[in-house]
Design a protein around this motif. Structure first.
Motif, PDB file in Angstrom:
ATOM      1  N   VAL A 225       1.136  -1.863   0.062  1.00  0.00           N
ATOM      2  CA  VAL A 225      -0.358  -0.161  -0.107  1.00  0.00           C
ATOM      3  C   VAL A 225       1.139   1.292   0.393  1.00  0.00           C
ATOM      4  O   VAL A 225       0.788   2.543  -0.805  1.00  0.00           O
ATOM      5  CB  VAL A 225      -0.835  -0.152   1.226  1.00  0.00           C
ATOM      6  CG1 VAL A 225      -1.617   1.061   0.989  1.00  0.00           C
ATOM      7  CG2 VAL A 225      -2.057  -1.398   0.996  1.00  0.00           C
ATOM      8  N   ALA A 228       2.490   1.469  -3.248  1.00  0.00           N
ATOM      9  CA  ALA A 228       1.289   2.057  -4.573  1.00  0.00           C
ATOM     10  C   ALA A 228       0.966   3.698  -4.385  1.00  0.00           C
ATOM     11  O   ALA A 228       0.806   4.859  -5.425  1.00  0.00           O
ATOM     12  CB  ALA A 228       0.300   0.680  -4.355  1.00  0.00           C
ATOM     13  N   THR A 229       0.862   4.230  -2.947  1.00  0.00           N
ATOM     14  CA  THR A 229      -0.047   5.260  -2.530  1.00  0.00           C
ATOM     15  C   THR A 229       1.587   6.555  -2.637  1.00  0.00           C
ATOM     16  O   THR A 229       1.435   7.761  -3.473  1.00  0.00           O
ATOM     17  CB  THR A 229       0.735   5.757  -0.893  1.00  0.00           C
ATOM     18  OG1 THR A 229      -0.966   5.142  -1.256  1.00  0.00           O
ATOM     19  CG2 THR A 229      -0.036   6.922  -0.924  1.00  0.00           C
ATOM     20  N   SER A 252      -0.561  -1.899  -6.534  1.00  0.00           N
ATOM     21  CA  SER A 252      -2.373  -1.410  -5.999  1.00  0.00           C
ATOM     22  C   SER A 252      -3.481  -3.180  -6.402  1.00  0.00           C
ATOM     23  O   SER A 252      -3.409  -3.564  -5.671  1.00  0.00           O
ATOM     24  CB  SER A 252      -2.858  -1.103  -6.543  1.00  0.00           C
ATOM     25  OG  SER A 252      -4.580  -1.138  -6.491  1.00  0.00           O
ATOM     26  N   HIS A 255      -1.856  -6.150  -3.974  1.00  0.00           N
ATOM     27  CA  HIS A 255      -2.461  -5.419  -2.331  1.00  0.00           C
ATOM     28  C   HIS A 255      -3.848  -6.333  -2.879  1.00  0.00           C
ATOM     29  O   HIS A 255      -4.355  -7.213  -1.469  1.00  0.00           O
ATOM     30  CB  HIS A 255      -2.208  -4.210  -2.239  1.00  0.00           C
ATOM     31  CG  HIS A 255      -3.196  -3.807  -1.143  1.00  0.00           C
ATOM     32  ND1 HIS A 255      -3.135  -4.505   0.357  1.00  0.00           N
ATOM     33  CD2 HIS A 255      -3.746  -3.715  -1.086  1.00  0.00           C
ATOM     34  CE1 HIS A 255      -4.159  -4.128   1.158  1.00  0.00           C
ATOM     35  NE2 HIS A 255      -4.624  -3.421  -0.286  1.00  0.00           N
ATOM     36  N   ARG A 256      -4.991  -5.977  -4.265  1.00  0.00           N
ATOM     37  CA  ARG A 256      -6.166  -6.329  -3.500  1.00  0.00           C
ATOM     38  C   ARG A 256      -5.979  -7.580  -3.797  1.00  0.00           C
ATOM     39  O   ARG A 256      -7.002  -8.492  -3.060  1.00  0.00           O
ATOM     40  CB  ARG A 256      -6.374  -5.295  -4.621  1.00  0.00           C
ATOM     41  CG  ARG A 256      -6.638  -4.366  -4.307  1.00  0.00           C
ATOM     42  CD  ARG A 256      -7.491  -3.051  -5.453  1.00  0.00           C
ATOM     43  NE  ARG A 256      -7.802  -1.497  -4.888  1.00  0.00           N
ATOM     44  CZ  ARG A 256      -8.087  -0.959  -6.544  1.00  0.00           C
ATOM     45  NH1 ARG A 256      -7.431  -0.693  -8.157  1.00  0.00           N
ATOM     46  NH2 ARG A 256      -7.851   0.340  -5.737  1.00  0.00           N
TER      47      ARG A 256
END
Length: 267
Positions: A225, A228-229, A252, A255-256
């Motif tokens: 996360v 990605a951020t 992302s 992670h998902r």
């Protein structure tokens, strides 16, 4: 009745302008010999309708076919629809994640939805390790489907011995340069900062894309996360913005993917 039908077909091909419809058999005459139907064409249509009904009424059903036995039951729940949709995105955009997706599915007690089984079996016909994972993910439905659709069978002639369980359960190694390897276990903030700053400054460019993809595909899960951020915050004016956007999608997506495949019943 068959002879009367043949005569009626012959007359219809010639047309009622050239020939009156044939005299109907006794069983049909009471239905079609009606003075209300005054024209030959009307009488022919009535005769056709009546004879079609009689012919259909005389058709007997064929012998019952034996019912096809279904596959053995698989007690595992089907993965959630979002996870199945994620698989489509992964194979289209990030195939580097597919091995981990399949293993996460198996380890966390899920099975593939039936509509994905043919596609997954067809996709993994040649690689014995990925094929073995696919068959585990598909469950008993895999063998049952191959019996009915042999084109989904493994492409390797005689079936080789099944890979060892430890080989099936192990993710394939990906080439990562030694100077980036420490980031595999580094805190997420450190990895995110290094990648985002390096891409924004041009120190990491498109020529490094393949190794950064491998790095993100093997990063510790709790770093994804933050990575990605940080990549999403790279300024659009930066020359590295396109690369950062692509890699942010990878982080992302992974992670998902892992979040959607948490063990059944876990929050």
């Amino acid at each position: 009745m068959q002879g009367a039908w043949d005569r009626l077909v012959a007359a219809s091909m010639l047309g009622t302008d050239r020939r009156d419809p044939p005299v109907p058999p006794d069983l049909i005459a009471d239905v079609v010999d009606d003075t209300v139907r005054s024209t030959p064409s009307e009488r022919m249509l009535a005769q056709v309708a009546a004879m079609v009904a009689v012919r259909r009424g005389g058709v007997l059903p064929g012998p019952a076919l034996p019912r096809t036995a279904g596959p053995p039951a698989d007690e595992r729940p089907v993965c959630i629809p979002a996870a199945a949709d994620r698989w489509h995105h992964i194979v289209a955009s990030w195939p580097v994640l597919e091995d981990e997706w399949t293993l996460a599915l198996i380890v966390n007690g899920w099975r593939l939805p039936p509509e994905l089984v043919p596609e997954v079996l067809a996709r993994h016909r040649r690689d014995p390790i990925r094929r073995a994972r696919a068959e585990i993910a598909c469950g008993p439905l895999a063998g049952w489907l191959v019996e009915h659709l042999p084109e989904l069978a493994s492409a390797r002639g005689s079936r080789p011995p099944d890979p060892a369980p430890e080989v099936i359960a192990e993710l394939p190694s990906l080439p990562i340069p030694p100077d980036l390897e420490p980031l595999l276990l580094a805190p997420g903030t450190e990895t995110a900062s290094l990648l985002a700053d390096g891409i924004a400054s041009g120190g990491l460019s498109h020529s490094h894309r393949a190794v950064i993809v491998n790095l993100i595909a093997r990063l510790r899960e709790d770093a994804l996360v933050e990575v990605a951020t940080a990549l999403e915050r790279v300024e659009p004016s930066s020359t590295g913005y396109p690369l950062a956007s692509v890699l942010a999608d990878l982080a992302s997506t992974r992670h998902r993917m892992l979040d959607e495949l948490v063990p059944n019943g876990s929050s």
